[in-house]
Design a protein around this motif. Structure first.
Motif, PDB file in Angstrom:
ATOM      1  N   VAL A  91      19.158  64.655  85.978  1.00 53.82           N
ATOM      2  CA  VAL A  91      18.964  63.727  84.859  1.00 53.82           C
ATOM      3  C   VAL A  91      18.439  62.403  85.383  1.00 53.82           C
ATOM      4  N   THR A  92      17.266  62.041  84.928  1.00 53.31           N
ATOM      5  CA  THR A  92      16.697  60.717  85.197  1.00 53.31           C
ATOM      6  C   THR A  92      16.727  59.951  83.887  1.00 53.31           C
ATOM      7  N   ILE A 121       8.860  42.198  84.563  1.00 54.87           N
ATOM      8  CA  ILE A 121       9.320  42.218  85.950  1.00 54.87           C
ATOM      9  C   ILE A 121       9.222  43.646  86.462  1.00 54.87           C
ATOM     10  N   ASN A 122       8.728  43.800  87.666  1.00 58.71           N
ATOM     11  CA  ASN A 122       8.764  45.095  88.338  1.00 58.71           C
ATOM     12  C   ASN A 122       9.974  45.109  89.265  1.00 58.71           C
ATOM     13  N   THR A 123      10.892  46.041  89.033  1.00 56.94           N
ATOM     14  CA  THR A 123      12.073  46.106  89.894  1.00 56.94           C
ATOM     15  C   THR A 123      11.640  46.429  91.315  1.00 56.94           C
ATOM     16  N   LEU A 124      12.363  45.884  92.277  1.00 57.48           N
ATOM     17  CA  LEU A 124      11.975  46.028  93.677  1.00 57.48           C
ATOM     18  C   LEU A 124      12.746  47.118  94.396  1.00 57.48           C
ATOM     19  N   ASP A 125      13.966  47.380  93.940  1.00 59.69           N
ATOM     20  CA  ASP A 125      14.823  48.319  94.653  1.00 59.69           C
ATOM     21  C   ASP A 125      15.061  49.579  93.829  1.00 59.69           C
ATOM     22  N   THR A 126      15.393  50.639  94.515  1.00 59.10           N
ATOM     23  CA  THR A 126      15.784  51.882  93.856  1.00 59.10           C
ATOM     24  C   THR A 126      17.152  51.696  93.205  1.00 59.10           C
ATOM     25  N   MET A 127      17.305  52.170  91.964  1.00 60.09           N
ATOM     26  CA  MET A 127      18.590  52.101  91.277  1.00 60.09           C
ATOM     27  C   MET A 127      19.314  53.428  91.452  1.00 60.09           C
ATOM     28  N   THR A 128      20.539  53.356  91.943  1.00 56.44           N
ATOM     29  CA  THR A 128      21.335  54.558  92.148  1.00 56.44           C
ATOM     30  C   THR A 128      22.062  54.931  90.855  1.00 56.44           C
ATOM     31  N   PRO A 129      22.511  56.174  90.718  1.00 56.18           N
ATOM     32  CA  PRO A 129      23.223  56.585  89.501  1.00 56.18           C
ATOM     33  C   PRO A 129      24.432  55.693  89.218  1.00 56.18           C
ATOM     34  N   TRP A 165      27.931  63.655  84.668  1.00 61.40           N
ATOM     35  CA  TRP A 165      27.573  63.354  86.062  1.00 61.40           C
ATOM     36  C   TRP A 165      28.055  61.975  86.510  1.00 61.40           C
ATOM     37  N   TYR A 166      28.919  61.333  85.717  1.00 57.49           N
ATOM     38  CA  TYR A 166      29.350  59.982  86.062  1.00 57.49           C
ATOM     39  C   TYR A 166      30.872  59.888  86.039  1.00 57.49           C
ATOM     40  N   ALA A 177      20.212  49.707  83.266  1.00 58.19           N
ATOM     41  CA  ALA A 177      21.136  50.594  83.970  1.00 58.19           C
ATOM     42  C   ALA A 177      20.501  51.947  84.228  1.00 58.19           C
ATOM     43  N   ASN A 178      21.033  52.625  85.240  1.00 62.56           N
ATOM     44  CA  ASN A 178      20.683  54.011  85.530  1.00 62.56           C
ATOM     45  C   ASN A 178      21.808  54.883  84.988  1.00 62.56           C
ATOM     46  N   LEU A 179      21.569  55.556  83.869  1.00 61.53           N
ATOM     47  CA  LEU A 179      22.580  56.399  83.243  1.00 61.53           C
ATOM     48  C   LEU A 179      22.479  57.855  83.676  1.00 61.53           C
ATOM     49  N   GLY A 180      21.540  58.162  84.544  1.00 65.01           N
ATOM     50  CA  GLY A 180      21.359  59.538  84.987  1.00 65.01           C
ATOM     51  C   GLY A 180      22.113  59.836  86.267  1.00 65.01           C
ATOM     52  N   ASN A 181      21.778  60.974  86.894  1.00 63.84           N
ATOM     53  CA  ASN A 181      22.401  61.349  88.161  1.00 63.84           C
ATOM     54  C   ASN A 181      21.393  61.402  89.304  1.00 63.84           C
TER      55      ASN A 181
END
Length: 736
Positions: A260-261, A321-329, A106-107, A292-296
C-alpha cells in the motif's frame, strides 16, 4: 439519536461535490422524525456456520458456529476494568492507551477512542445514525472496529448502560454492558452486552455478544472493520441483530502481501482543520500543513502544493514544496509553505493542500484537504462571525424536541465583547421555543465549560426563514481562546437551517443531555449560528518597578514593601489586588482602593504589612498585581533580590556599648520582662511583630524596665524590636 433533515438546493455545488452529497442525501432520507411500529421481519445473525472475507488486505472473519471458528467465551472485566465516563447519546470519549501496541492492518495502534454507538475508533470520530456500510471512503469516518454500531444510548434516568476497558496481558478488552437502544418515546429501550477483544499476539479481533434485547430504529446495525483511509474494510453484517452467546473473530492474514502506497494531506492550519477568522486588513499569516504516509511502503520525495482561493474560485496565493526525504510508513510531518497569505479583501477563502507525484497512490480521496479562512473587516464597530454563505440548503430538528447544535468561534481580535447571537430558524410547526447559550472553552482540552450566558427565546420572538437575533443577557468578554454558541431546542418541530456548500468550518457539534460531540456530518455541514462581537475596552494593570526595599539590599529588621503600579489599559482602574512574596514565605495580599489610576498613569503603593525578618535567606522578592480580566499578564510582576539577615537569638542578653539588654523568661507563657542595665538610660520604644511582619505590640520606655504581655496572641515566634536613640536592637521571643 435520529434527526429530521430536508434538502432544499444543491445548484451551487460542483459536480464532484454533487455526487458526494447525493450519496449522503440518499442515506439521510431514511431518518424519521417519528418511529413507526416495527412490523417487518427482524433479521438475526445466521445460526448456521459463517465466515467471510478476505478484504483487500487479507483480513477474514469466522464465527462461533463454524467448526474452525472461535468458542464463545465472555470475559467479565467489570470487577477490575476501568469504567469509561462521559458516554451519552451519539458521542465519543478518549483517547485511552493501548498497553501492547496492536497491529491493525499495516500500522500500529497506541491509543483508542470509545464511541457510545458501539465502536472503537483510532481517531476522534463521531459516528451516528444513519450508520455507514463498510468500507466507505467518502464519509470521512474511518479507522474503526464496529462491534455493534447502532443507535445506543447511555443517558436517561435509570439507564443501566455502562462501558469498561482493560489492558489485560497481551489483550485490550472493551465491554459495553446492558446498554439500551435510543428510543424516541421512552428515551431508551432494550439492553445489549457485547465486547471487543484485541489480541496483540495473533493480531486478531474477537467480538463477543453476551445478551441482546430490544429493537433499534430501521434495524440500523453495522458490524465490521475499516482501515485508516476507508478504502479497505470487511463488513460482517448490516441491519442484522446479533444473537446471544455468539462470537466473531477477525483473523489477521498469515502473510499479508498487499503493498500500500498512500500519501495523505492530513490537515491545514490546525489539527482539527478548523476554520479561522482573520482580521482585515492584517499582516500575512503562515500557511502550514501536515502530510502523512498512511501506507506500508516508503514514499519517495513528492510535491506538496498549497493555494488559497477566494469565493469566486480565483487563486490568490499559490505555493509548492518538493519533499526532500523519503517518508516511512506511519510518518507524518508539518511543513510551512514559502508564501504566506495576506487577505486582499474581506470574504471567505479556501486554503487547499494537495499532494501529487506519488506513484501508485492507493487512495485519491485523502490527497487533498481544505481549511476555511474568513477575513472580516475589523474597522467596523460591530462584526458578525459566521461560517455559512447565507444560502439555506437544509435543516435539522432533533426527534423528541430536545437536543441542540453548538458552533465554536475564535474571534479575530482580543478582547472581544459578544453582544448578540443569531439563528436561522427555517420551521417551527409546533410554536416551540429555544435557548440561546454561550459557553467558555475552559473545559477539558478546550471543550465547552463555563456557561457564560443563557437567553430564553419565545415562539413569538422567532422569525421563520430569516435570522432571529438574540441579545446577550449578561456582558460576555473573551480575552483569549474562543467560545461556543448553542441552539438548545425546547420543544418539537423547530428546525435550524444549515449550509452544505464548501468550504466547511469543522467547528460544529451536536448536543444531547449536556453531552457535546463532534457533529456526525461535520465534513459537509455548517449551521446558521452567528456571533455578533465588538471590540471591548482593555483592562490592564501591572507592576513595572519595586520601590522598597532596594534591589540587592540586606534587611536586618522589618521594612516596608512598596511598588509602582501602572495602568496599561484603556479605562481608569481601582479596587484590585496587589501582592508580594519573599521566596519561600507566604503571600501577602492587599487591596488597592485609592484614587482610580487613569490610563497611562502610575501610582505609588505601600503595603501595610512589612517584610518580616525571620530566617537568614537570599532570594527573590516578587510584587505583582491581580485584576479580574487583566488583558496582559506579562506586565503584572516585578522581582528584586533581597538578603535577610535575621538576628542571632541563641542568647537572651545583648551587649551594646556600655549597657546590656535582657529579656526573660524566653521562652515564656506570653509575659516577658525587659530590662536595660544602664543607669544613664532615659527613654526608648519597644515594638513586637509577628512572623508576617504585622505589628502586634508597641510601648514607650521611660525607664529601664518594662513588661511585655502577649498572652492574648497565638503561641509562636515573635520579633522584638527595641529602639534606643539611633540604635536598634532585635530579639526573637517565643511564647509556649
Amino acid at each position: 439519536m435520529p434527526i429530521s433533515l430536508r434538502v432544499f438546493s444543491i445548484d451551487k455545488l460542483s459536480l464532484s461535490l454533487y455526487n458526494f452529497l447525493i450519496f449522503r442525501i440518499i442515506k439521510l432520507k431514511i431518518m424519521k422524525k417519528v418511529i413507526l411500529p416495527m412490523i417487518a421481519i427482524i433479521v438475526s445473525f445466521n445460526v448456521l456456520a459463517g465466515s467471510g472475507g478476505p478484504d483487500t488486505f487479507g483480513y477474514t472473519w469466522v464465527d462461533s458456529n463454524d467448526p474452525n471458528g472461535p468458542t464463545y467465551s465472555w470475559i467479565d472485566i467489570t470487577p477490575f476494568g476501568k469504567k469509561i465516563f462521559g458516554l451519552g447519546d451519539d458521542n465519543v470519549v478518549g483517547p485511552f492507551s493501548v498497553a501492547n501496541n496492536f497491529l491493525y492492518y499495516w500500522y500500529t495502534l497506541s491509543e483508542f477512542y470509545v464511541g457510545s454507538n458501539g465502536y472503537v475508533s483510532f481517531g476522534n470520530i463521531n459516528i451516528a445514525s444513519p450508520f455507514p456500510s463498510i468500507p466507505d471512503s467518502l464519509d470521512g469516518k474511518h479507522n474503526f472496529v464496529a462491534g455493534m454500531m447502532c443507535d445506543l444510548n447511555f443517558t436517561g434516568s435509570g439507564n443501566p448502560g455502562e462501558c469498561f476497558y482493560v489492558n489485560l496481558g497481551d489483550s485490550l478488552i472493551v465491554s459495553w454492558i446492558d446498554v439500551p437502544f435510543w428510543d424516541q418515546a421512552a428515551g431508551y429501550t432494550g439492553a445489549n452486552s457485547f465486547q471487543i477483544i484485541f489480541r496483540a499476539q495473533d493480531r486478531s479481533i474477537t467480538i463477543n455478544y453476551k445478551d441482546q434485547t430490544g429493537l433499534t430504529q430501521n434495524n440500523d446495525i453495522t458490524v465490521g472493520i475499516e482501515n485508516v483511509s476507508g478504502n479497505i474494510g470487511l463488513q460482517h453484517s448490516k441491519d442484522t441483530y446479533p444473537i446471544s452467546g455468539y462470537s466473531i473473530k477477525y483473523e489477521y492474514p498469515a502473510n499479508p502481501s498487499l503493498l500500500v502506497t498512500d500519501g495523505s494531506a492530513n490537515w491545514n492550519g490546525n489539527k482539527r482543520n478548523g476554520a479561522i477568522f482573520l482580521p482585515y486588513p492584517s499582516d500575512s499569516i503562515s500557511l502550514t500543513t501536515n502530510i502523512a504516509n498512511l501506507g506500508n511502503q516508503d514514499i519517495s520525495p513528492f510535491t506538496v502544493t498549497g493555494f488559497v482561493r477566494n469565493s469566486s474560485g480565483n487563486i490568490v496565493v499559490n505555493s509548492s514544496i518538493n519533499t526532500l526525504d523519503t517518508m516511512t510508513p506511519g510518518q507524518d510531518t508539518t511543513i510551512t509553505f514559502p508564501n504566506g497569505f495576506t487577505s486582499p479583501a474581506a470574504g471567505t477563502y479556501s486554503y487547499v493542500t494537495e499532494v501529487s507525484g506519488i506513484a501508485n497512490d492507493a487512495s485519491a480521496s485523502n490527497d487533498s484537504t481544505i481549511q476555511e479562512i474568513i477575513s472580516v473587516d475589523t474597522s467596523f464597530a460591530n462584526i458578525s462571525l459566521s461560517y455559512t454563505d447565507n444560502m439555506n440548503e437544509s435543516e435539522i430538528s432533533w426527534a423528541g424536541g430536545s437536543g441542540g447544535i453548538g458552533v465554536y468561534f475564535e474571534p479575530p481580535y482580543y478582547p472581544s465583547k459578544i453582544v448578540n447571537t443569531t439563528f436561522l430558524i427555517s420551521n417551527n410547526l409546533s410554536n416551540s421555543t429555544f435557548y440561546a447559550k454561550i459557553y467558555d472553552d475552559d473545559g477539558f482540552n478546550g471543550s465547552p465549560g463555563t456557561l457564560l450566558d443563557s437567553v430564553f427565546v419565545d415562539a413569538g420572538q422567532i422569525n421563520i426563514g430569516v435570522k432571529t437575533t438574540v441579545q446577550t443577557a449578561n456582558p460576555v468578554t473573551v480575552y483569549n481562546g474562543g467560545f461556543y454558541v448553542m441552539w438548545d431546542m425546547n420543544g418539537p418541530d423547530i428546525a435550524l437551517a444549515y449550509d452544505m456548500t464548501p468550504p466547511f468550518s469543522f467547528r460544529c457539534y451536536e448536543v444531547f443531555n449536556n453531552i457535546w460531540a463532534e457533529y456526525r456530518d461535520i465534513e459537509s455541514t455548517d449551521f446558521f449560528i452567528t456571533a455578533g462581537i465588538e471590540k471591548a475596552i482593555i483592562d490592564d494593570i501591572g507592576v513595572p518597578q519595586a520601590g522598597s526595599p532596594a534591589n540587592g539590599s540586606t534587611i536586618t529588621a522589618p521594612v516596608p514593601v512598596a511598588c509602582w503600579i501602572k495602568n496599561y489599559g484603556q479605562a481608569a482602574a481601582s479596587n484590585f489586588m496587589i501582592n508580594y512574596q519573599m521566596e519561600g514565605s507566604t503571600v501577602v495580599s492587599e487591596s488597592y482602593a485609592g484614587t482610580a489610576i487613569q490610563p497611562g498613569d502610575s501610582a505609588y503603593f505601600t503595603f501595610a504589612t512589612q517584610l518580616a525578618v525571620n530566617t537568614d535567606t537570599t532570594g527573590n522578592l516578587c510584587i505583582w498585581s491581580e485584576m479580574l480580566n487583566d488583558f496582559d499578564n506579562s506586565n503584572d510582576t516585578t522581582c528584586i533580590t533581597v538578603t535577610i539577615d535575621a538576628p542571632n537569638v541563641s542568647v537572651n542578653e545583648l551587649e551594646a556599648g556600655n549597657w546590656k539588654l535582657e529579656v526573660f523568661p524566653n521562652p515564656s507563657d506570653g509575659k516577658f520582662e525587659l530590662r536595660i542595665l544602664n543607669n544613664e538610660f532615659k527613654n526608648g520604644k519597644v515594638t513586637v511583630y509577628n512572623v508576617l511582619g504585622e505589628k502586634i505590640f508597641q510601648s514607650a520606655l521611660n525607664n529601664n524596665q518594662s513588661t511585655i504581655d502577649l498572652k492574648s496572641h497565638p503561641k509562636g515566634t515573635y520579633i522584638l524590636h527595641l529602639l534606643v536613640g539611633d540604635k536598634a536592637h532585635i530579639r526573637k521571643i517565643i511564647t509556649l
